[in-house]
Scaffold this active site. Structure first.
Site, PDB file in Angstrom:
ATOM      1  CB  ALA A  43     -19.793  89.315  -9.070  1.00  0.00           C
ATOM      2  N   GLY A  44     -19.898  85.672  -9.717  1.00  0.00           N
ATOM      3  CA  GLY A  44     -19.010  84.585 -10.142  1.00  0.00           C
ATOM      4  C   GLY A  44     -18.565  84.707 -11.597  1.00  0.00           C
ATOM      5  N   GLY A  45     -19.510  84.924 -12.486  1.00  0.00           N
ATOM      6  CA  GLY A  45     -19.181  85.043 -13.905  1.00  0.00           C
ATOM      7  C   GLY A  45     -18.341  86.282 -14.179  1.00  0.00           C
TER       8      GLY A  45
ATOM      9  CG  ASP B 236     -21.429  93.583 -10.797  1.00  0.00           C
ATOM     10  OD1 ASP B 236     -21.607  94.789 -10.563  1.00  0.00           O
ATOM     11  OD2 ASP B 236     -22.139  92.671 -10.315  1.00  0.00           O
TER      12      ASP B 236
ATOM     13  CE  LYS C  72     -21.597  91.178  -6.456  1.00  0.00           C
ATOM     14  NZ  LYS C  72     -22.967  91.165  -6.008  1.00  0.00           N
TER      15      LYS C  72
ATOM     16  N   PRO D  63     -20.411  79.925  -5.817  1.00  0.00           N
ATOM     17  CG  PRO D  63     -21.698  79.935  -3.869  1.00  0.00           C
ATOM     18  CD  PRO D  63     -20.379  80.379  -4.416  1.00  0.00           C
ATOM     19  CB  VAL D  64     -23.334  78.980 -10.749  1.00  0.00           C
ATOM     20  CG1 VAL D  64     -23.874  79.501 -12.074  1.00  0.00           C
ATOM     21  CG2 VAL D  64     -21.911  78.454 -10.944  1.00  0.00           C
ATOM     22  CB  ALA D  65     -27.375  81.703 -10.956  1.00  0.00           C
ATOM     23  CB  ALA D  66     -24.860  82.553  -5.925  1.00  0.00           C
TER      24      ALA D  66
HETATM   25  P1  ATP Z   1     -24.100  88.633 -10.216  1.00  0.00           P
HETATM   26  O1  ATP Z   1     -23.752  88.649  -8.770  1.00  0.00           O
HETATM   27  O2  ATP Z   1     -23.159  89.445 -11.074  1.00  0.00           O
HETATM   28  O3  ATP Z   1     -25.538  88.869 -10.498  1.00  0.00           O
HETATM   29  P2  ATP Z   1     -24.493  85.848 -10.303  1.00  0.00           P
HETATM   30  O4  ATP Z   1     -23.757  85.267  -9.167  1.00  0.00           O
HETATM   31  O5  ATP Z   1     -25.942  86.120 -10.084  1.00  0.00           O
HETATM   32  O6  ATP Z   1     -23.780  87.172 -10.751  1.00  0.00           O
HETATM   33  P3  ATP Z   1     -23.174  84.164 -12.194  1.00  0.00           P
HETATM   34  O7  ATP Z   1     -22.678  83.096 -11.283  1.00  0.00           O
HETATM   35  O8  ATP Z   1     -22.194  85.147 -12.676  1.00  0.00           O
HETATM   36  O9  ATP Z   1     -24.428  84.923 -11.561  1.00  0.00           O
HETATM   37  O10 ATP Z   1     -23.827  83.396 -13.441  1.00  0.00           O
HETATM   38  C1  ATP Z   1     -25.063  83.659 -14.033  1.00  0.00           C
HETATM   39  C2  ATP Z   1     -25.141  82.874 -15.370  1.00  0.00           C
HETATM   40  O11 ATP Z   1     -24.090  83.279 -16.235  1.00  0.00           O
HETATM   41  C3  ATP Z   1     -24.967  81.386 -15.187  1.00  0.00           C
HETATM   42  O12 ATP Z   1     -26.220  80.734 -15.084  1.00  0.00           O
HETATM   43  C4  ATP Z   1     -24.184  80.930 -16.423  1.00  0.00           C
HETATM   44  O13 ATP Z   1     -24.983  80.280 -17.375  1.00  0.00           O
HETATM   45  C5  ATP Z   1     -23.623  82.196 -17.052  1.00  0.00           C
HETATM   46  N1  ATP Z   1     -22.120  82.202 -17.059  1.00  0.00           N
HETATM   47  C6  ATP Z   1     -21.357  82.549 -18.090  1.00  0.00           C
HETATM   48  N2  ATP Z   1     -20.056  82.454 -17.805  1.00  0.00           N
HETATM   49  C7  ATP Z   1     -19.983  82.043 -16.520  1.00  0.00           C
HETATM   50  C8  ATP Z   1     -18.895  81.769 -15.647  1.00  0.00           C
HETATM   51  N3  ATP Z   1     -17.623  81.876 -16.028  1.00  0.00           N
HETATM   52  N4  ATP Z   1     -19.190  81.369 -14.388  1.00  0.00           N
HETATM   53  C9  ATP Z   1     -20.483  81.273 -13.996  1.00  0.00           C
HETATM   54  N5  ATP Z   1     -21.532  81.514 -14.791  1.00  0.00           N
HETATM   55  C10 ATP Z   1     -21.308  81.889 -16.045  1.00  0.00           C
END
Ligand code: ATP
Length: 292
Positions: A101-103, A137, A11, A95-98
């Site tokens: 809402a990847g997780g 989320d 998202k 992308p992770v922690a980005a």
């Molecule tokens: P949001 O937009 O909800 O704040 P985000 O994009 O900031 O999410 P995520 O990519 O969801 O953050 O991941 C944050 C942390 O969650 C990661 O550093 C990881 O260790 C942990 N995590 C647990 N499960 C997952 C998953 N399936 N995919 C990604 N990260 C995950």
């Protein structure tokens, strides 16, 4: 062997306002959410034994009880007394922690997938009620499409789809903790709040410019001073013809909205050449009505 493959979409936040900080430390938000066609792929396989096994293409992600996919399957097992298990292959592109809402979206897809393979066939409402236990989320990631999100993110009002456009997504090579950003936000000190109601009206009118003119995210006040590259990416997108560009969620991902696909690709090339971001994609919005 029973298997199932699902896409978990990311998202962006077309608008993000923080209304206040509650006594319990949570922040009350008003956000315009938009699903985009950038996705992780999850492949589920039913196991006869009550185990949860996760494999992923990203070595640094947890594959134990700290992965939201694990938590989703475990919640279904515990809630409905399921004696079977699940193996999940999680192929990540988001992308992770980005701030995308990847997780949470993987968690939502895992609820959908496990519910089907366990033979529970829960409906959207039931899945959303379970999802909120795992993250604010998650219910939105079950719902998808264009929506207003209020409360701590779990109070959702679906909105009509936004007009056709091309969305350029660029994630600079820094990771941002959502917790850090909210902790450093001076919620009571926000002077200019985004015009969320005006954006809702523009969405209902089908006015792309009405939407992009109102794109604002109060969390930029915390993340941009720490990572000025976000401002550089925004300015590069706007110079290349984006109607507007904004940081998504708590960042650091930036997205730009373009009318012309070729402008989006030119901006993509420039951002890559200047090494402003290492994950850069041109995508379309996901439309909840047509489910595509
Ligand atoms: P949001 O937009 O909800 O704040 P985000 O994009 O900031 O999410 P995520 O990519 O969801 O953050 O991941 C944050 C942390 O969650 C990661 O550093 C990881 O260790 C942990 N995590 C647990 N499960 C997952 C998953 N399936 N995919 C990604 N990260 C995950």
């Amino acid at each position: 062997m029973e298997t199932l493959q699902l896409k978990a979409y990311a998202k962006i936040n077309l608008g993000l306002d923080v209304v206040r900080r509650r006594e319990d430390g949570y922040h009350e938000v008003r956000m315009i959410m938009q699903t985009v066609k950038l996705f992780d792929k999850l492949t589920f396989r039913l196991l006869e034994e009550r185990e949860i096994r996760i494999k992923t293409n990203l070595g640094f992600l947890p594959v134990d009880k700290n992965n939201l996919v694990y938590k989703a399957v475990k919640l279904l097992q515990d809630t409905y007394g399921i004696e079977k298990g699940m193996e999940i292959d999680l192929f990540k592109c988001i992308p992770v922690a980005a701030g995308m809402a990847g997780g949470s979206t993987d968690c939502a897809a895992a609820l959908v997938g496990a519910s089907r393979l366990f033979g529970l066939d829960l409906n959207k409402k039931e899945l959303m009620e379970l999802g909120v236990k795992l993250g604010a989320d998650v219910p939105y990631c079950v719902l998808r499409g264009t929506a207003l999100s209020e409360g701590i993110g779990e109070v959702l009002t679906p909105l009509p789809p936004i007009p056709d456009c091309h969305i350029l997504i660029a994630k600079p090579a820094v990771s941002v903790s959502t917790k850090f950003v909210y902790e450093h936000l001076d919620a009571e000190g926000i002077k200019a709040h985004p015009d969320i109601d005006g954006m809702i009206a523009a969405i209902k009118e089908g006015s792309l410019r009405g939407i992009t003119d109102r794109m604002e995210n109060v969390l930029e006040t915390v993340t941009i001073p720490k990572y000025p590259v976000i401002a550089e990416i925004k300015s590069c997108m706007k110079k290349q013809g984006a109607l507007n560009a904004l940081m998504s969620g708590s960042g650091p991902t930036v997205f730009g909205i373009f009318e012309r696909e070729e402008d989006a690709y030119t901006a993509k090339r420039l951002i890559q050449e200047r090494k402003l971001a290492n994950q850069v994609y041109v995508v379309l919005p996901f439309n909840q009505k047509t489910n595509r």
